[in-house]
Design an enzyme around this catalytic site. Structure first.
Site, short mmCIF file in Angstrom:
data_model
loop_
_atom_site.label_atom_id
_atom_site.label_comp_id
_atom_site.label_asym_id
_atom_site.label_seq_id
_atom_site.Cartn_x
_atom_site.Cartn_y
_atom_site.Cartn_z
N CYS A 126 41.69 33.39 39.23
CA CYS A 126 42.03 32.56 39.99
C CYS A 126 41.20 31.44 40.29
CB CYS A 126 42.45 33.28 41.44
SG CYS A 126 43.86 32.21 42.42
N HIS A 135 42.71 26.02 47.35
CA HIS A 135 44.17 26.63 46.90
C HIS A 135 43.91 27.26 45.50
CE1 HIS A 135 47.03 25.63 49.92
NE2 HIS A 135 46.28 24.62 50.20
N LYS A 203 53.41 39.39 44.53
CA LYS A 203 52.49 39.27 45.60
C LYS A 203 52.90 38.27 46.90
CE LYS A 203 48.03 36.82 46.25
NZ LYS A 203 46.73 36.47 45.54
N CYS A 227 54.02 28.16 49.52
CA CYS A 227 54.71 27.62 48.40
C CYS A 227 54.64 28.23 47.03
CB CYS A 227 54.45 25.85 48.13
SG CYS A 227 55.28 25.29 49.75
N LYS A 256 51.62 43.63 46.03
CA LYS A 256 50.20 43.59 46.82
C LYS A 256 50.84 42.65 48.20
CE LYS A 256 46.22 40.58 46.93
NZ LYS A 256 45.78 39.39 46.31
N SER A 283 42.50 43.80 51.86
CA SER A 283 41.55 43.78 52.98
C SER A 283 41.91 43.98 54.24
CB SER A 283 40.84 42.31 52.79
OG SER A 283 41.58 41.04 53.11
N TYR A 322 39.32 49.34 48.54
CA TYR A 322 37.87 49.21 48.94
C TYR A 322 37.34 50.64 49.42
CZ TYR A 322 39.44 44.28 48.61
OH TYR A 322 39.87 42.90 48.52
C1 PBG Z 1 43.36 34.91 45.80
C2 PBG Z 1 43.29 36.44 46.19
C3 PBG Z 1 43.37 37.01 47.30
C4 PBG Z 1 43.47 38.25 47.47
C5 PBG Z 1 43.27 38.66 45.91
N1 PBG Z 1 43.04 37.48 45.38
C6 PBG Z 1 43.99 36.24 48.85
C7 PBG Z 1 44.91 35.29 48.84
O1 PBG Z 1 45.89 35.13 47.78
O2 PBG Z 1 45.02 34.55 49.62
C8 PBG Z 1 43.67 39.45 48.58
C9 PBG Z 1 43.10 40.63 48.30
C10 PBG Z 1 42.68 41.17 49.65
O3 PBG Z 1 42.99 40.68 50.82
O4 PBG Z 1 42.09 42.38 49.66
N2 PBG Z 1 43.83 34.66 44.69
ZN ZN Z 2 43.65 32.37 44.68
#
Ligand code: PBG
Ligand code: ZN
Length: 335
Positions: A126, A135, A203, A227, A256, A283, A322
């Site tokens: 990412c 972002h 996601k 978005c 997720k 998380s 985790y």
């Molecule tokens: C970012 C990303 C996120 C998570 C994994 N990759 C956060 C988001 O999309 O804002 C979340 C993982 C977690 O909360 O443990 N691309």
């Molecule tokens: Zn990201």
């Protein structure tokens, strides 16, 4: 004398012994093969930092990884998911440091491959930890997503991780067409048979990511991710997202967050039974269980085990969590 109907409706007779109880839960046991452990890797080799929003979880500099992983691998850990954290590296509009030679993932993967040749390494792909705006893609001036530029850049980053030895690349950005773009680059470079693509296919735009954004220093500086991540109420987009990523060549699918989306896990697994199904216990889910137990409301191991079973029951083949170190301890044979 009991009549046959009564006897049939007697459930206790099937569950009075632990072995009987296991037979009642076929294919939902938890083994080391069902776990993937997410790890935050810092751009500061000697540092270890506690993460305030996720007590018990740390960010590690590269020089701490070997001693972190050694005991876990000894206990059977099979796979990890790496997240880079950029505290010192410069952030910019296109996330240049996502794949620079200074990037902690680029540096760590070859070492981990060398230290633990049997450990399967997945890398989250990412831009958000490396963009100045936080972002997940590249933006137009008005702040909206430039999807074409984003997937070009994201596939470049995925390829860079693949080149240094990542065996799984896992794009979490939710840009349209990223799986196809990544696959195309893997094919062009001849890496396609050595690298799996784990799509964060389904996601949702979730409040459960709060602690993570602190952990990976990747919170958006303005606006939100609504978005590009899916609306939490949407079954339809969830189904379309999974089907789309399958058609673009994803090797594995993910839903997720986990616990609040187990209906989606079941739908996705039923719609694509040929694909390994991943669930990310994110998380916020970690923090809820941790604090619930810490405050005496629940017993951590009992409830964690129950939650993991619920994910397996819903169709998860692998759970990203985790809690993996604790679960590995729970799985050790009692001596
Ligand atoms: C970012 C990303 C996120 C998570 C994994 N990759 C956060 C988001 O999309 O804002 C979340 C993982 C977690 O909360 O443990 N691309
Ligand atoms: Zn990201």
């Amino acid at each position: 004398m009991t009549n046959t109907v009564d006897a049939k409706h007697n459930l206790h007779s099937g569950i009075f012994h632990p072995v009987l109880r296991q037979w009642q839960s076929p294919n939902v046991e938890i083994t080391v093969n069902n776990l993937m452990y997410p790890i935050f890797i810092l751009d500061n080799q000697d540092a270890t930092e506690a993460i305030a929003s996720m007590p018990g979880v740390f960010r590690y500099g590269i020089n701490h990884l070997r001693k972190l992983l050694q005991p876990l691998v000894s206990k059977g850990l099979q796979s990890i998911l790496l997240f880079g954290v950029s505290k010192h590296l410069k952030k910019d509009d296109i996330g240049s440091n996502a794949d620079s030679i200074e990037n902690p993932i680029i540096q760590a993967v070859p070492l981990i491959r060398q230290w633990f040749p049997d450990l399967l390494i997945a890398c989250d792909v990412c831009l958000c930890p490396y963009t100045i705006h936080g972002h997940c893609g590249i933006l137009y001036e008005d702040g909206s997503i430039n999807n074409k530029a984003s997937i070009e850049r994201i596939s470049e980053v995925a390829l860079a991780y693949a080149k240094v030895g990542a065996q799984i690349v896992a794009p979490s950005d939710m840009m349209d067409g990223r799986i196809g773009a990544i696959k195309k680059k893997l094919i062009e470079t001849g890496l396609v048979n050595k690298v799996a693509v784990l799509s964060y296919a389904v996601k949702f735009a979730s409040g459960f990511y709060g602690p993570f954004r602190d952990a990976s220093q990747s919170a958006p500086k303005f606006g939100d991710r609504k978005c590009y991540q899916l609306p939490p109420g949407s079954n339809g987009l969830a189904a379309r997202a999974a089907a789309r990523d399958v058609s673009e060549g994803a090797d594995m699918l993910m839903v997720k967050p986990g616990l609040a989306y187990l209906d989606i896990v079941r739908h996705t697994k039923d719609a694509h039974p040929e694909y390994p199904m991943f669930v990310y216990q994110v998380s916020g889910e970690y923090a809820m269980l941790y604090h619930g137990a810490q405050n005496g409301a629940i017993n951590l191991k009992n409830v964690l085990n129950e939650v993991l079973l619920s994910m397996r029951r819903a169709g998860a083949d692998c759970i990203i969590t985790y809690f993996a170190p604790l679960i590995l301890d729970m799985l050790q044979p009692k001596s």
